[in-house]
Scaffold this motif. Sequence first.
Motif, PDB file in Angstrom:
ATOM      1  N   VAL A 157       0.845  -1.197   0.000  1.00 24.87           N
ATOM      2  CA  VAL A 157       0.000   0.000   0.000  1.00 24.87           C
ATOM      3  C   VAL A 157       0.882   1.249   0.000  1.00 24.87           C
ATOM      4  O   VAL A 157       0.655   2.182  -0.769  1.00 24.87           O
ATOM      5  CB  VAL A 157      -0.983  -0.004   1.196  1.00 24.87           C
ATOM      6  CG1 VAL A 157      -1.656   1.344   1.371  1.00 24.87           C
ATOM      7  CG2 VAL A 157      -2.015  -1.106   1.029  1.00 24.87           C
ATOM      8  N   TYR A 158       1.898   1.259   0.851  1.00 22.28           N
ATOM      9  CA  TYR A 158       2.833   2.388   0.895  1.00 22.28           C
ATOM     10  C   TYR A 158       3.497   2.576  -0.466  1.00 22.28           C
ATOM     11  O   TYR A 158       3.602   3.698  -0.977  1.00 22.28           O
ATOM     12  CB  TYR A 158       3.880   2.160   1.991  1.00 22.28           C
ATOM     13  CG  TYR A 158       4.912   3.254   2.046  1.00 22.28           C
ATOM     14  CD1 TYR A 158       4.650   4.438   2.713  1.00 22.28           C
ATOM     15  CD2 TYR A 158       6.149   3.109   1.411  1.00 22.28           C
ATOM     16  CE1 TYR A 158       5.592   5.460   2.759  1.00 22.28           C
ATOM     17  CE2 TYR A 158       7.089   4.120   1.436  1.00 22.28           C
ATOM     18  CZ  TYR A 158       6.804   5.297   2.116  1.00 22.28           C
ATOM     19  OH  TYR A 158       7.733   6.307   2.146  1.00 22.28           O
ATOM     20  N   LEU A 161       0.995   4.014  -2.986  1.00 26.62           N
ATOM     21  CA  LEU A 161       0.582   5.396  -2.723  1.00 26.62           C
ATOM     22  C   LEU A 161       1.713   6.412  -2.822  1.00 26.62           C
ATOM     23  O   LEU A 161       1.486   7.560  -3.213  1.00 26.62           O
ATOM     24  CB  LEU A 161      -0.065   5.498  -1.345  1.00 26.62           C
ATOM     25  CG  LEU A 161      -1.397   4.771  -1.163  1.00 26.62           C
ATOM     26  CD1 LEU A 161      -1.866   4.887   0.281  1.00 26.62           C
ATOM     27  CD2 LEU A 161      -2.445   5.306  -2.123  1.00 26.62           C
ATOM     28  N   PHE A 162       2.925   6.001  -2.470  1.00 24.21           N
ATOM     29  CA  PHE A 162       4.006   6.978  -2.364  1.00 24.21           C
ATOM     30  C   PHE A 162       5.215   6.704  -3.257  1.00 24.21           C
ATOM     31  O   PHE A 162       5.770   7.632  -3.838  1.00 24.21           O
ATOM     32  CB  PHE A 162       4.470   7.093  -0.910  1.00 24.21           C
ATOM     33  CG  PHE A 162       3.383   7.509   0.022  1.00 24.21           C
ATOM     34  CD1 PHE A 162       2.891   8.808   0.011  1.00 24.21           C
ATOM     35  CD2 PHE A 162       2.802   6.602   0.896  1.00 24.21           C
ATOM     36  CE1 PHE A 162       1.865   9.192   0.852  1.00 24.21           C
ATOM     37  CE2 PHE A 162       1.780   6.981   1.743  1.00 24.21           C
ATOM     38  CZ  PHE A 162       1.314   8.274   1.724  1.00 24.21           C
TER      39      PHE A 162
END
Length: 175
Positions: A157-158, A161-162
Amino acid sequence: MRAWWRAARPNPFFRLGLLVALGVIVLDQLTKHWILYGIRLPDRFGNRIEISGIFDLTYVENTGVSFGLFAGGLASRVLLSVLAVVVAAYVVRWLGTLHRRVAAIGGGFIVGGALGNVYDRVLYGYVVDFLDFSGLHFPFVFNVADAAINVGVACLVYDALFVAPKRELTETTDA
């Protein structure tokens, strides 16, 4: 398949993911072995050792997936094992194409956790769970493999997203 393997093998992120997976499997199985045969939690302590107000060691035979979800009999055990192996194989194949460290680490955590629990299902017919944070009002008992799967998902997820958007932005501005 050969083309994939030729491309994946020299990929440092592929190797990193596999190394993380191997580390998770080893740590998971060592901790379960310690619970079963070291301190013999199920035999000697009535399935529970109180450690602190927030954490205990509590022996649970989990016939479901993470945190006891979808528990069932032999059909469930076989289905969950096959599903976990298929997911792990897919993630390993995906690891061979990666060029981002966080995603590779996350994939490795997921593969290691999935295979650590499959090993239990095949060997015992259930997954050995023992980490109990009920003092924090967390209702599930889990193990290192379960925690690794969740850490792996958080890494992905990190990354999504980033890390990946930043990399795409950099590649777009460099062109």
